[in-house]
Enzyme design. Structure first.
Site, PDB file in Angstrom:
ATOM      1  N   CYS A  82      -8.603   7.279  -5.586  1.00 34.86           N
ATOM      2  CA  CYS A  82      -7.571   8.227  -6.015  1.00 34.86           C
ATOM      3  C   CYS A  82      -8.083   9.189  -7.082  1.00 34.86           C
ATOM      4  CB  CYS A  82      -6.343   7.484  -6.512  1.00 34.86           C
ATOM      5  SG  CYS A  82      -5.609   6.455  -5.238  1.00 34.86           S
ATOM      6  N   LYS A 337       4.473  10.833  -8.695  1.00 32.97           N
ATOM      7  CA  LYS A 337       5.792  10.324  -8.346  1.00 32.97           C
ATOM      8  C   LYS A 337       6.600  11.356  -7.561  1.00 32.97           C
ATOM      9  CE  LYS A 337       9.303   7.911  -8.171  1.00 32.97           C
ATOM     10  NZ  LYS A 337       9.447   8.642  -6.934  1.00 32.97           N
ATOM     11  N   HIS A 341       1.223  12.605  -3.554  1.00 37.36           N
ATOM     12  CA  HIS A 341      -0.117  12.063  -3.805  1.00 37.36           C
ATOM     13  C   HIS A 341      -1.008  12.122  -2.570  1.00 37.36           C
ATOM     14  CE1 HIS A 341      -3.337   9.854  -5.452  1.00 37.36           C
ATOM     15  NE2 HIS A 341      -2.926   8.626  -5.248  1.00 37.36           N
TER      16      HIS A 341
END
Lengths: 397, 474
Positions: A82, A337, A341
């Site tokens: 990530c 959030k 993502h």
């Protein structure tokens, strides 16, 4: 060892709208982000001398990058889970700082929604390693590995579950409020604490609204030598520090790991603060974009990054410290959030927000007189994680 | 003296009430309940649990392991070799599967006895395990239950001497499954009674007593199987055994548990036996096997806890829908979650020690036990960074406590929601793993757990087994 501080500047950035981009393939997302960055920098694609592409699942270098039409320049695909988008910027920055090239492109992309599935490709289990690499976990989900932080945090600091859920909900509500002000965010929906607390449980204590969106998107940055930056624009943004810290399985194999912090985060942030000359991050950092894949992680990040004392993040949440008009706004663009993502794009998306904020171009989300911004990512999870911290600033010393 | 040196039994904790089945189909319930293997259990994992229990109670290695079942998960690939490796037996071990008959458990017992008698082995483990399916709505669905048992046969530390064995075979078709059948078929009841079960069992049992000049009065217990409670009671009467001498077949508590039945009953009888007690054991299926056993003085010192009784008590009811899903009797919609990677035979082979016995390492320099959740080899010490300086260290028998956890609605499980967490072993080492057989209302940090060998894959290609933690039940 020389610091990277003020040796490299960002002169242009681009970011697509994140979300379920049924209308766009990987090549469309790349072109959209890159050309916004070229235009913002006032350069032509032919000015780019080298490129770094960050993606976790969305293709290999030549296949993915060739549609961008850059003519026979060196290109490298990077992957750091990530933290992949941040890693692309890191590669481009070091290349420019070394003098190997003067103008480089860092671009991150992820096309997750074509899989037709909910969530990121699942964990492997023992004996489940056909590609020679072992997967993560014994059959548990990504939310579960971050739920461990919440379960243990509640236990260690004596939070009753209702109070703990309430604190986590405040984080989700804040990020949705910010994201709602942002046309490029995946979701445009204000949430209430009650909605978050009462949402279906995904992995206790995480409910649906404690988990980030899985999205398609791309983001890009054009990086140049700092001494050249003002030739391109009056308000370039300078790289103050670039740090990565990778775990060596401590968190998953050692009993002395406490599951109320992520050591990789602590290490990467201390490295980057040193590079940037930051002594008191709570006072000196104007805004932070942090890896709120799950609200439990943003909770412990307040402490890992040195914004709140250990066990006291809840007090800062209640005080509104990290809200848009608070002392230290966090995730002003909505965060993972609410903004979404797409793994390989997220790090550069965070920098896009900091870049705009530092230039005073963040519109209704604009933070007052920002000077330094922190972008933080965590790939993987505690103990097998890749933490990235990048500090950007709008003044060159 | 040759006989039983240790015992172990495993009854899965789940129960399906027969009234629940009857309500589903609008039929008559035969009363009681049946034991149902968890969604992550099969005949191999249940046998492993019984064998581990058996091994805990006796010293010494075993040079043989015989597995008996009519529901071996593999049609081609030996179950006994899997169980032996999970039990940590030395590789110089004779393993064999005894299959295709409800009598195969006692046939394995006879073979073990003969192996000891011949001197070729000093200790052999015999395990019988079954997980049979009755066709939905049928009599067998209510009747069949799941369980496993294990006994160790040897000549030292014998708790029950095998004094005599006798076998008859018979090509009588009463209950069968062809190679392609999932469910058992049966012939007509009275025909089976009149021409099969009663005459064959009487011939075997009476013949054995006659050959040894013994009468029913000479036995403290008779242990024998039947296809149901009525047939069982009728045979006892025909043989003139008093009901106080007859070992309960547990039909109303766990059901007819296939090949495991006779051994489960024998274990229950041994748990109550006093030195000198004589037991007549008879098992039916394509003939009959009979044994005469006598409890020795050692039975007094044998570390019993009431194995069967405790497991009968530790029970939790499931509903019929859960049963259908666990046994793959109904295709179910699955979550739209990403698929797992395909399994690799070669990486599984490299990881065989962690898979079979949850074997990790212990650092020779700093003494830290360590194991990694995805079976990655450990070359560098996670604590002191020493390289390749380890002894092997087995975690499967270590107790642990739950350090943190998630109630995970995305975990692939047929008993949702899933539960996984980080567990800390009492002598060191941490593992991230799935939990099973938990009561969600009782899950808490610090909860004591132990390791159990389970099936990990939900869609069987080849079957991927690994270890999960389960709460310790006192």
């Amino acid at each position: 060892m020389e610091s990277i501080r003020d040796r490299v500047a960002i002169i242009g950035m681009g970011c697509t709208r994140f979300g379920e981009r049924w209308d766009m393939g990987v090549e469309d997302l790349l072109v959209e982000a890159a050309y916004e960055a070229f235009e913002d920098a006032g350069i032509q694609p032919s000015d780019i001398q080298a490129a770094w592409l960050g993606t976790v699942f969305s293709g290999i270098t030549a296949l993915t990058m060739s549609p961008l039409g850059l003519q026979y320049i060196p290109m490298t695909r990077v992957e750091n889970m990530c933290a992949t988008g941040s890693e692309a910027l890191r590669g481009a920055s070091y290349a420019v700082a070394s003098g190997a090239c003067d103008i480089a492109l860092a671009i991150g992309v992820e096309k997750l929604k074509d899989s037709g599935q909910t969530g990121v490709k699942g964990p492997a289990i023992v004996g489940d390693n056909a590609d020679g690499s072992s997967g993560i976990g014994s059959g548990f989900s990504a939310p579960a590995s971050f739920a461990y932080l919440g379960t243990r945090y509640f236990h260690q600091y004596g939070l009753d579950p209702d109070h703990g859920k309430h604190l986590l909900a405040r984080i989700a509500v804040k990020n949705h409020h910010n994201g709602n002000l942002n046309p490029k965010a995946h979701f445009h929906k204000e949430l209430t604490v009650e909605q978050v607390v009462n949402a279906p449980i995904v992995a206790w204590p995480l409910g649906l609204y404690d988990c980030c969106g899985v999205s398609d998107g791309a983001a890009a940055a054009v990086v140049v030598r700092a001494d050249m930056a003002k030739q391109f624009r009056k308000d370039p943004i300078f790289v103050k520090g670039l740090a990565i810290s990778v775990g060596a399985r401590q968190g998953v194999m050692r009993q002395d790991y406490d599951y109320v912090h992520v050591e990789e985060n602590v290490r990467a942030s201390r490295m980057v603060y040193e590079q940037a000359g930051i002594i008191d991050p709570r006072q000196e950092i104007s805004l932070a974009e942090v890896h709120d894949c799950f609200t439990t992680h943003e909770l412990v990040l307040y402490e890992d990054l040195g914004f709140s004392p250990r066990g006291k993040a809840g007090e800062d949440i209640e005080a509104g410290t990290f809200e848009l008009n608070g002392d230290l706004p966090v995730n002003t663009d909505g965060g993972l959030k609410c903004f979404g993502h797409p793994l390989g794009a997220s790090g550069l998306r965070m920098m896009y927000e900091i870049y705009k904020q530092l230039q005073g171009l963040a519109g209704p989300r604009q933070v007052k007189n920002p000077r330094l911004g922190l972008a933080h990512n965590l790939g993987g999870n505690a103990g097998m994680g890749i933490a990235s911290c990048v500090i950007l600033g709008n003044e060159k010393e | 003296m040759i006989g039983i040196t240790s015992i172990g039994a495993y009854i899965p904790m789940y129960r399906l009430q027969r009234e629940e089945i009857a309500r589903m189909w609008g039929t008559q319930g035969i009363g009681g309940e049946k034991a149902v293997a968890g969604y992550d259990e099969d005949s191999i994992t249940m046998a492993v649990a019984a064998v581990r229990e058996c091994r805990r109670r006796c010293a010494g290695s075993a040079e043989g392991l015989y597995f008996a079942s009519t529901t071996a998960p593999y049609r081609e690939k030996q179950s006994a070799a899997i169980i032996a490796s999970v039990a940590g037996l030395d590789r110089a071990c004779v393993t064999a599967d005894f299959a295709n008959s409800l009598r195969s458990g006692t046939t394995a017992l006879k073979a073990a006895h003969d192996a000891i008698k011949s001197g070729s082995n000093s200790q052999v483990l015999v395990t019988a395990s079954d997980c049979r399916l009755g066709m939905p709505k049928g009599r067998f669905e209510q009747l069949f239950g799941d369980a496993a048992a294990a006994v160790s046969i040897g000549s030292e530390g014998v708790i029950a001497e095998i004094e005599a064995c006798y076998s008859l075979c018979s090509d009588f078709i009463d209950v069968w499954r062809t190679a392609s059948d999932r469910f058992a078929h049966s012939g007509e009841g009275r025909f089976i009674n009149d021409e099969g079960y009663f005459p064959i069992m009487q011939e075997g049992i009476s013949g054995t007593m006659k050959a040894h000049s013994l009468n029913p009065d000479d036995f403290s217990k008779i242990v024998f199987t039947a296809s149901d409670a009525r047939q069982h009671a009728d045979l006892a009467k025909k043989l003139r055994f008093d009901s106080s001498q007859v070992q309960s077949p547990f039909f109303s508590e766990i059901g007819h548990v296939g090949t495991a039945g006779t051994l489960v009953m024998l274990i229950a009888a041994l748990e109550e036996a006093k030195p000198g007690d004589r037991i007549l054991l008879a098992n039916y299926g394509d003939g009959v096997d009979t044994f005469i056993l006598t409890a020795t003085k050692s039975i007094t010192d044998f570390p019993f806890k009431p194995l069967i009784e405790d497991q009968l008590k530790n029970a939790r009811s499931i509903d019929y829908g859960t049963y259908l899903s666990w046994r793959d009797l109904m295709p179910l919609d699955t979550e739209n979650l990403p698929p797992r990677n395909a399994l690799s035979l070669s990486s599984r082979w490299r990881e065989r020690k962690i898979i079979s016995t949850l074997t990790g390492v212990k650092c020779r320099k700093c003494g830290t036990p360590q194991i990694h959740t995805i079976g990655q080899n450990i070359r560098i010490c996670v604590q002191c960074q020493s390289k390749d300086n380890f002894d092997e260290y087995r975690f499967s028998d270590k107790k642990a406590t739950l350090f943190t956890y998630a109630i995970d609605h995305l975990q692939p499980t047929k008993n949702p929601p899933g539960l996984n967490g980080a567990i800390d072993f009492e002598e060191g080492g941490r593992l991230l793993c799935e939990l099973t057989d938990y009561d969600l209302d009782k899950v808490e940090i610090g909860m004591p757990v132990e390791m159990t060998f389970r099936k990990m894959t939900l869609d069987d290609d080849f079957i991927n087994y690994f270890w999960k933690a389960k709460p310790i039940v006192d």
